[in-house]
Write a protein that holds these residues in place. Structure first.
Motif, short mmCIF file in Angstrom:
data_model
loop_
_atom_site.label_atom_id
_atom_site.label_comp_id
_atom_site.label_asym_id
_atom_site.label_seq_id
_atom_site.Cartn_x
_atom_site.Cartn_y
_atom_site.Cartn_z
N GLU A 190 24.95 -109.26 32.01
CA GLU A 190 26.00 -109.09 33.02
C GLU A 190 27.28 -109.87 32.71
N PHE A 217 35.24 -102.42 47.16
CA PHE A 217 34.67 -102.05 45.86
C PHE A 217 33.24 -102.53 45.74
N PRO A 218 32.32 -101.85 45.09
CA PRO A 218 32.51 -100.51 44.55
C PRO A 218 32.54 -99.44 45.64
N GLU A 260 21.80 -115.28 36.95
CA GLU A 260 23.03 -115.16 36.16
C GLU A 260 23.35 -116.38 35.31
N ALA A 315 41.23 -111.89 47.73
CA ALA A 315 39.79 -111.91 47.41
C ALA A 315 39.18 -113.21 47.94
N ILE A 316 38.01 -113.11 48.52
CA ILE A 316 37.40 -114.30 49.15
C ILE A 316 37.05 -115.36 48.10
N ALA A 317 36.90 -114.95 46.85
CA ALA A 317 36.63 -115.90 45.77
C ALA A 317 37.76 -116.95 45.71
N GLN A 365 32.87 -111.17 33.76
CA GLN A 365 32.14 -110.00 33.24
C GLN A 365 33.07 -109.33 32.22
N TRP A 395 34.89 -105.88 51.54
CA TRP A 395 35.49 -105.61 50.23
C TRP A 395 35.22 -104.15 49.89
N MET A 428 31.09 -109.12 51.77
CA MET A 428 31.00 -110.29 50.89
C MET A 428 30.70 -111.51 51.74
N SER A 469 28.56 -113.50 41.83
CA SER A 469 28.33 -112.58 42.95
C SER A 469 27.14 -111.69 42.65
N GLY A 470 26.58 -111.13 43.70
CA GLY A 470 25.46 -110.20 43.49
C GLY A 470 25.04 -109.52 44.78
N PHE A 471 24.58 -108.28 44.66
CA PHE A 471 24.10 -107.53 45.82
C PHE A 471 22.79 -108.14 46.33
N GLN A 491 33.93 -111.39 54.13
CA GLN A 491 35.06 -110.48 53.95
C GLN A 491 34.53 -109.08 53.66
#
Ligand SMILES: NC(=O)C1=CN([C@@H]2O[C@H](COP(=O)(O)OP(=O)(O)OC[C@H]3O[C@@H](n4cnc5c(N)ncnc54)[C@H](O)[C@@H]3O)[C@@H](O)[C@H]2O)C=CC1
Ligand SMILES: [Mg+2]
Length: 341
Positions: free
Chosen positions: A284, A258-259, A240, A323-325, A208, A256, A264, A220-222, A254
């Motif tokens: 995005e 943020f925000p 995306e 970070a799980i990524a 991004q 996380w 996750m 990723s996405g909500f 996980q």
């Protein structure tokens, strides 16, 4: 031989049983503290406290390491005595766990107090969580992340959204109640799917515009309301990068911060190699592309500082291990190397 094996088995089982019961007793104790205000207030007098200031955790530097100090109730009192209405501050603390010996741990945000007084008294500094998470020991990062999310939730749920009246927290901070409407509010988090898409031999990473230069990560996405994890993964990948997921596999999850506190949910997804042409959502994403095995290996070796090239451009690097990524990328790499071995 069989007797030795049986004795060993008995020993392992009894050890497992003891470990299990420690865990069970700990979870039951924490639950009691959440339910019983007077027990929790009593626990505050023997507990330890992690300090925050406007959601930034307090850290102390020791050589090259950053420590997350736990203050005793006595140390807390000594600090708070320097400010008016010391007693009311302890009431604002929230329960975030306990030791195996049932010593409760609390987090407290002293955002309304002068932070320089606390920093000089305790010889450390309140540090932005986006930095703190990546410099403290790995066992402290999840604790800081969940403590901050809970403190943030309390800070932003001071009023009832139905009556506009103030809400009151229970002693542990596991809920807030509006006495005018009788509504109870519980801390919330947002489920987010994070997906490493593969076409069998490459994986898809994107960036991004707000990311640090050169950083690529999984999509990723909500989750939308009413959606399950599978639907959220399929929709996010379609939105995306314009691809259709054929199959997906759950990896891990996980918390996380943020925000504002996300769960996750990490998955691997497969798309057909013949239908792997990316059509990127430019609202995005700034870039989305396929990475081969070699590029992933090289990218994992790089750090933000080492990715800048002479011409000012940046070579790709990936999120750090917290970070799980990062875990998704490592898993993909292991799977690929196992396949090609
Ligand atoms: N721990 C990790 O490895 C990673 C964590 N993340 C986290 O995942 C989060 C979500 O990823 P994105 O691609 O940005 O999501 P996204 O693709 O859903 O896009 C974000 C947009 O979704 C909307 N949205 C819907 N529900 C929302 C909610 N509950 N809260 C905030 N915005 C909401 C907003 O318009 C927002 O601008 C990021 O904020 C990031 O912190 C992302 C990648 C890696
Ligand atoms: Mg997204």
């Amino acid at each position: 031989m069989a007797a030795v094996y049986q004795a060993l088995h008995r020993r392992v089982s009894s050890l497992a049983c003891r470990l299990h019961s420690t865990y069970v007793r700990k979870m039951r104790y924490l639950n009691q503290l959440k339910e019983d205000d007077s027990l929790c207030r009593q626990a505050q007098t023997s507990g330890t406290f992690y300090l925050f200031h406007n959601l930034s955790p307090f850290l102390q530097k020791a050589g090259k390491k950053y420590l997350v100090p736990q203050l005793s109730a006595t140390e807390m009192r000594q600090i708070l005595e320097k400010f008016p209405e010391a007693e009311q501050w302890i009431e604002k603390s929230v329960l975030i766990g306990c030791s195996d010996e049932h010593r409760p741990r609390f987090a407290l945000d002293l955002g309304a107090l002068d932070k320089s007084v606390i920093e000089s008294e305790l010889q450390g500094s309140f540090t932005d969580l986006r930095k703190a998470l990546f410099v403290v020991d790995s066992e402290d990062s999840p604790l800081l992340a969940s403590a901050q999310s809970l403190l943030r939730w309390h800070d932003s749920h001071q009023y009832c959204s139905k009556t506009g009246q103030p809400t009151q927290k229970n002693a542990a901070g596991s809920k807030r109640v509006c006495h005018a409407s009788g509504v109870t509010y519980y801390p919330q988090m947002s489920p987010v799917v994070i997906t490493l898409v593969s076409d069998g031999s490459r994986c898809l990473l994107a960036r991004q515009p707000s990311f640090p230069p050169g950083m690529f990560t999984a999509l990723s996405g909500f989750c939308d309301l009413g959606e399950n994890v599978e639907e959220a993964v399929q929709r996010e990948v379609a939105e995306e990068v314009g691809l259709e997921v054929q199959s997906l596999r759950y990896s891990a999850s996980q918390h996380w911060p943020f925000p504002s506190g996300s769960l996750m949910i990490a998955c691997h997804a497969l798309v057909a190699a013949q239908q792997a042409e990316i059509s990127m959502d430019t609202l995005e994403l700034e870039e989305a592309r396929w990475f081969g095995l070699e590029e992933i290996v090289e990218g994992l070796k790089r750090e933000p500082g080492s990715s800048k090239q002479g011409d000012g451009s940046f070579l790709p690097w990936f999120p750090p291990k917290q970070a799980i990524a990062h875990q998704l990328i490592l898993e993909w790499l292991q799977q690929q190397t196992a396949q090609t071995a």
